[in-house]
Write a protein that holds these residues in place. Structure first.
Motif, PDB file in Angstrom:
ATOM      1  N   ALA A  22      32.824 -25.040  69.090  1.00  0.00           N
ATOM      2  CA  ALA A  22      31.933 -26.095  68.968  1.00  0.00           C
ATOM      3  C   ALA A  22      30.770 -26.141  67.718  1.00  0.00           C
ATOM      4  O   ALA A  22      30.567 -27.229  67.366  1.00  0.00           O
ATOM      5  CB  ALA A  22      31.091 -26.070  70.395  1.00  0.00           C
ATOM      6  N   ASN A  23      30.484 -24.994  67.402  1.00  0.00           N
ATOM      7  CA  ASN A  23      29.575 -25.175  66.204  1.00  0.00           C
ATOM      8  C   ASN A  23      30.112 -24.163  65.239  1.00  0.00           C
ATOM      9  O   ASN A  23      30.569 -23.141  65.298  1.00  0.00           O
ATOM     10  CB  ASN A  23      28.188 -24.298  66.726  1.00  0.00           C
ATOM     11  N   ARG A  24      30.333 -24.792  64.024  1.00  0.00           N
ATOM     12  CA  ARG A  24      30.873 -24.319  62.870  1.00  0.00           C
ATOM     13  C   ARG A  24      30.133 -23.087  62.188  1.00  0.00           C
ATOM     14  O   ARG A  24      30.913 -22.163  61.395  1.00  0.00           O
ATOM     15  CB  ARG A  24      31.348 -25.429  61.664  1.00  0.00           C
ATOM     16  N   LEU A  25      28.785 -22.767  62.228  1.00  0.00           N
ATOM     17  CA  LEU A  25      28.215 -21.895  61.782  1.00  0.00           C
ATOM     18  C   LEU A  25      28.234 -20.674  62.423  1.00  0.00           C
ATOM     19  O   LEU A  25      28.774 -19.619  61.832  1.00  0.00           O
ATOM     20  CB  LEU A  25      26.780 -21.961  61.445  1.00  0.00           C
ATOM     21  N   LEU A  26      28.400 -20.944  63.871  1.00  0.00           N
ATOM     22  CA  LEU A  26      28.820 -19.709  64.674  1.00  0.00           C
ATOM     23  C   LEU A  26      30.457 -19.284  64.522  1.00  0.00           C
ATOM     24  O   LEU A  26      30.727 -18.189  64.653  1.00  0.00           O
ATOM     25  CB  LEU A  26      28.534 -20.075  66.004  1.00  0.00           C
ATOM     26  N   GLY A  27      31.283 -20.391  64.211  1.00  0.00           N
ATOM     27  CA  GLY A  27      32.599 -20.132  63.940  1.00  0.00           C
ATOM     28  C   GLY A  27      33.101 -19.222  62.803  1.00  0.00           C
ATOM     29  O   GLY A  27      33.764 -18.849  62.604  1.00  0.00           O
ATOM     30  N   ALA A  28      31.994 -19.280  61.704  1.00  0.00           N
ATOM     31  CA  ALA A  28      32.018 -18.753  60.692  1.00  0.00           C
ATOM     32  C   ALA A  28      31.930 -17.132  60.430  1.00  0.00           C
ATOM     33  O   ALA A  28      32.047 -16.390  59.790  1.00  0.00           O
ATOM     34  CB  ALA A  28      31.427 -19.241  59.549  1.00  0.00           C
ATOM     35  N   LEU A  29      31.141 -16.811  61.725  1.00  0.00           N
ATOM     36  CA  LEU A  29      30.868 -15.405  61.821  1.00  0.00           C
ATOM     37  C   LEU A  29      32.014 -14.597  62.196  1.00  0.00           C
ATOM     38  O   LEU A  29      32.920 -15.033  62.834  1.00  0.00           O
ATOM     39  CB  LEU A  29      29.874 -15.088  63.253  1.00  0.00           C
ATOM     40  N   GLY A  30      31.896 -13.245  61.833  1.00  0.00           N
ATOM     41  CA  GLY A  30      33.209 -12.397  62.113  1.00  0.00           C
ATOM     42  C   GLY A  30      32.993 -12.040  63.713  1.00  0.00           C
ATOM     43  O   GLY A  30      31.958 -12.289  64.229  1.00  0.00           O
ATOM     44  N   ALA A  31      34.220 -11.730  64.190  1.00  0.00           N
ATOM     45  CA  ALA A  31      34.058 -11.178  65.479  1.00  0.00           C
ATOM     46  C   ALA A  31      33.277 -10.326  66.178  1.00  0.00           C
ATOM     47  O   ALA A  31      32.529 -10.503  67.032  1.00  0.00           O
ATOM     48  CB  ALA A  31      35.395 -10.510  66.019  1.00  0.00           C
ATOM     49  N   ARG A  32      32.879  -9.125  65.022  1.00  0.00           N
ATOM     50  CA  ARG A  32      31.827  -8.231  65.650  1.00  0.00           C
ATOM     51  C   ARG A  32      30.573  -8.799  65.469  1.00  0.00           C
ATOM     52  O   ARG A  32      29.559  -8.446  66.572  1.00  0.00           O
ATOM     53  CB  ARG A  32      31.819  -7.130  64.654  1.00  0.00           C
ATOM     54  N   ASP A 137      23.855 -12.553  55.181  1.00  0.00           N
ATOM     55  CA  ASP A 137      24.690 -13.309  53.978  1.00  0.00           C
ATOM     56  C   ASP A 137      24.623 -14.723  54.252  1.00  0.00           C
ATOM     57  O   ASP A 137      24.182 -15.875  53.505  1.00  0.00           O
ATOM     58  CB  ASP A 137      25.687 -12.610  53.192  1.00  0.00           C
ATOM     59  N   LEU A 138      25.402 -14.800  55.558  1.00  0.00           N
ATOM     60  CA  LEU A 138      25.640 -16.400  55.736  1.00  0.00           C
ATOM     61  C   LEU A 138      24.586 -17.241  56.113  1.00  0.00           C
ATOM     62  O   LEU A 138      24.563 -18.238  55.676  1.00  0.00           O
ATOM     63  CB  LEU A 138      26.708 -16.155  57.276  1.00  0.00           C
ATOM     64  N   PHE A 139      23.688 -16.624  56.688  1.00  0.00           N
ATOM     65  CA  PHE A 139      22.468 -17.390  57.055  1.00  0.00           C
ATOM     66  C   PHE A 139      21.622 -17.588  55.922  1.00  0.00           C
ATOM     67  O   PHE A 139      20.888 -18.788  55.781  1.00  0.00           O
ATOM     68  CB  PHE A 139      21.660 -16.965  58.382  1.00  0.00           C
ATOM     69  N   SER A 140      21.489 -16.723  54.966  1.00  0.00           N
ATOM     70  CA  SER A 140      20.890 -16.948  53.794  1.00  0.00           C
ATOM     71  C   SER A 140      21.455 -18.267  52.889  1.00  0.00           C
ATOM     72  O   SER A 140      20.786 -19.075  52.404  1.00  0.00           O
ATOM     73  CB  SER A 140      20.687 -15.522  52.893  1.00  0.00           C
ATOM     74  N   ARG A 141      23.134 -18.026  52.924  1.00  0.00           N
ATOM     75  CA  ARG A 141      23.595 -19.229  52.009  1.00  0.00           C
ATOM     76  C   ARG A 141      23.188 -20.579  52.642  1.00  0.00           C
ATOM     77  O   ARG A 141      22.955 -21.570  52.175  1.00  0.00           O
ATOM     78  CB  ARG A 141      24.984 -18.960  52.063  1.00  0.00           C
ATOM     79  N   TYR A 142      23.280 -20.691  53.811  1.00  0.00           N
ATOM     80  CA  TYR A 142      23.059 -21.573  54.818  1.00  0.00           C
ATOM     81  C   TYR A 142      21.430 -22.177  54.619  1.00  0.00           C
ATOM     82  O   TYR A 142      21.305 -23.386  54.417  1.00  0.00           O
ATOM     83  CB  TYR A 142      23.086 -21.492  56.167  1.00  0.00           C
ATOM     84  N   ALA A 143      20.722 -21.330  54.424  1.00  0.00           N
ATOM     85  CA  ALA A 143      19.213 -21.820  54.214  1.00  0.00           C
ATOM     86  C   ALA A 143      19.157 -22.253  52.817  1.00  0.00           C
ATOM     87  O   ALA A 143      18.419 -23.230  52.761  1.00  0.00           O
ATOM     88  CB  ALA A 143      18.374 -20.569  54.226  1.00  0.00           C
TER      89      ALA A 143
END
Length: 252
Positions: A22-32, A137-143
């Motif tokens: 439902a949310n693509r930022l969450l979907g980009a996270l690895g399973a762990r 890293d993912l959230f820094s790039r989103y910021a």
């Protein structure tokens, strides 16, 4: 042909697909990394006009909009006027993304398109950032992408016509809401663009006369997306391209 059709607001439902879909930022996270957050994510229904935080509030909660839900980050002047600084939808998150500890909000976050979201205490995000390089890293790039949208918005408001900006906003809305029914009144559009309602009425009438959109009371239907893209200023493409370069794994 892509279309946006607006309708009177309906009561949003809290039941949505799994947050990773439902949310693509969450979907980009690895399973762990996602497994660390999943126990703390809670579904909520967000009504149009709901204020998520005000200027100066300490941001304790982060929202991940889902599906059609859209939130505006607004700059509020002393006399109460508002101008949109950024639009956030299912590709991203609202609140507590960058800083740690005390996080006073600079602007106001308001739900523009109602729907569902997942919420989490910002403290859990901070703990996850410390525990995972990939997560941080993912959230820094989103910021960075969010900052770029705001910077481009400053240039857009200063240099481009209301018609160009209106077309840009409609395209951004369509990207995030797809063919879903959304509420899009002229009053809302005027607030987002920081202009009078009469100005928005004139602009949307001109776009309708060219066969690009169709307007009814409380509704807008996009008839010619390609034509609307030609009207929109360069800011639309610049923001989308930068987002794609920074976050290729996250689609808008």
């Amino acid at each position: 042909m892509n279309r946006i059709i607006s309708a009177p607001a309906q009561e949003p439902q809290a039941s949505e697909p799994h947050p990773r879909r439902a949310n693509r930022l969450l979907g980009a996270l690895g399973a762990r990394d996602f497994a660390v957050l999943e126990p703390h994510l809670e579904p909520v229904a967000l009504a149009r006009g709901k204020v998520l935080f005000e200027p100066g509030d300490d941001v304790h909660t982060t929202y991940f909009p889902c599906q059609r839900t859209m939130v505006s980050l607004l700059i509020v002047t002393r006399d109460g006027r508002e101008v949109e600084a950024a639009t956030i939808g299912r590709e991203s998150a609202v609140g507590g993304i960058v800083s740690e500890g005390h996080k006073p909000a600079f602007g106001r976050a308001v739900v523009q398109v109602p729907g569902s979201a997942f919420v989490i205490a910002t403290s859990h995000l901070e703990a996850a950032k410390l525990g995972s390089t990939r997560f941080g890293d993912l959230f820094s790039r989103y910021a960075d992408a969010l900052l770029a949208q705001m910077m481009q918005g400053v240039a857009c408001n200063a240099l481009h016509s209301v018609e160009e900006r209106c077309a840009r906003w409609l395209l951004a809305t369509h990207d995030r809401a797809g063919d879903h029914l959304i509420q899009l009144t002229q009053e809302s559009l005027a607030e987002m663009l920081g202009v009078q309602r009469t100005t928005v009425s004139a602009v949307t009438s001109a776009l309708a006369a060219r066969g690009l959109i169709k307007t009814l009371r409380g509704r807008v239907e996009i008839l010619d997306r390609k034509g609307l893209e030609r009207v929109a200023c360069e800011c639309y493409e610049a923001v989308e391209d930068h987002f794609a370069r920074l976050l290729p794994e996250v689609d808008i």
